[in-house]
Scaffold this motif. Structure first.
Motif, short mmCIF file in Angstrom:
data_model
loop_
_atom_site.label_atom_id
_atom_site.label_comp_id
_atom_site.label_asym_id
_atom_site.label_seq_id
_atom_site.Cartn_x
_atom_site.Cartn_y
_atom_site.Cartn_z
N ARG A 129 -0.62 1.36 -4.30
CA ARG A 129 -1.69 2.06 -3.58
C ARG A 129 -2.80 2.47 -4.54
NH1 ARG A 129 -1.50 8.05 -1.70
NH2 ARG A 129 -3.68 8.22 -1.11
N THR A 185 -6.62 1.20 -4.28
CA THR A 185 -7.60 2.26 -4.00
C THR A 185 -8.71 2.24 -5.05
OG1 THR A 185 -5.84 3.58 -3.00
CG2 THR A 185 -7.88 4.72 -3.48
N ILE A 242 0.82 -1.21 0.00
CA ILE A 242 0.00 0.00 0.00
C ILE A 242 0.86 1.26 0.00
CG2 ILE A 242 -0.40 0.34 2.49
CD1 ILE A 242 -3.17 0.15 -0.16
N ASP A 243 2.10 1.18 0.46
CA ASP A 243 2.91 2.40 0.48
C ASP A 243 3.72 2.59 -0.80
OD1 ASP A 243 4.58 0.34 0.96
OD2 ASP A 243 5.46 1.14 2.81
#
Ligand code: COA
Length: 261
Positions: free
Chosen positions: A89, A93, A83-84
């Motif tokens: 991400r 999303t 996610i980072d």
């Protein structure tokens, strides 16, 4: 700024605007798009999101210089679901986005420009657009769960032409295969997509969100697992001599030579 955002009349618009590089996507651009999606999810005034590009080009996909730099530096990130990582991400999303996503495919949509359509709800394609997923030609593998969703959508045989050979998809085929809702004249496509997005203003937002969630629920876990699994292989492939030959050939404007592998 290469990602422009605006909220108007219930629609959050995310416009890809880097025409000098055919709207190729860099890491900061993925971050800007993920930030815009997060803001749109949280804003009760936003009933739908509209992605759009520039006349003649939606996006040429991931920036190939960026691919080459990441290949040289270890290859982490692409689609890994971490996610980072900016691209990871963005993938998660968009895949998890709770409100309707409408896309105006204003022109060529390459790589993630096509695979992001698999995670959008309403897609309108310019009659001058061309779609393509040339991951294998670049020494890479399909991403954004396209190895799962493209065969489901169009059948394994046609998926093999599009994902293994990287054959382009015409606007008419995009509709026939279920990647898009309609082909719209180039000059009208953004306004048409915007009008469709604005229709959500007249609908009960809670029911829209629940319906979207239910439509995605049966496959949600599998889609996310596939995004992660593809991402691991994609990250490995970025470091390979095959991929580096493909990136260098594009940047040096020559044909790649895979005969030595
Ligand atoms: N990454 C980095 N730069 C890109 C790019 C990309 N994905 N796509 C285009 N560019 C750059 C070109 O290098 C060129 O830069 P320059 O003017 O500094 O030489 C500029 O954008 C214009 O591109 P060009 O190829 O001359 O435009 P075109 O109209 O002839 O073709 C495309 C447009 C989109 C068909 C073509 O650029 C293309 O195939 N791009 C690569 C697509 C791709 O493989 N993406 C990765 C998917 S995983």
């Amino acid at each position: 700024m290469s990602i422009k955002t605006a909220v108007l009349n219930g629609v959050a618009t995310i416009e890809i605007a880097r025409p000098e590089k055919k709207n190729a996507l860099t890491q900061p651009m993925y971050t800007a798009m993920a930030d815009a999606l997060d803001a749109a999810a949280d804003d009760p005034a936003v009933r739908a999101v509209l992605f759009t590009g520039q006349p003649g080009i939606f996006t040429s996909g991931n920036d190939i210089e960026d691919f080459a730099a990441r290949g040289r530096s270890g290859g982490e990130g692409q689609g890994s679901g971490v996610i980072d990582s900016p691209v990871g991400r963005f993938l998660l999303t968009l895949a998890r986005f709770p409100k309707p996503v409408v896309v105006a495919v204003t022109g060529a949509a390459i790589g993630i420009g096509t695979t992001m359509l698999l995670h959008s709800d309403l897609v309108y394609v310019s009659d001058e657009a061309r779609l393509a997923m040339p991951f294998v030609s670049l020494g890479l593998v399909p991403e954004f769960a396209s190895s799962l969703l493209v065969p489901q959508l169009m059948g394994g045989r046609r998926a093999a032409e599009k994902l293994l050979l990287g054959e382009p998809i015409t606007p008419e085929q995009a509709v026939e295969f279920g990647l898009a809702n309609a082909v719209i004249p180039a000059a009208e496509v953004v306004n048409h997509a915007r009008r469709m997005a604005e229709r959500f203003n007249a609908l009960p937002p809670g029911a829209v969100r629940e319906a979207k969630r239910l439509m995605r629920a049966p496959q949600r876990e599998l889609v996310e697992q596939t995004i992660q699994a593809e991402g691991r292989i994609f990250g490995e492939r970025l470091k390979t001599p095959e991929a580096m030959e493909a990136f260098m050939a594009f940047l040096q404007k020559r044909k790649p030579d895979f005969s030595k592998f």
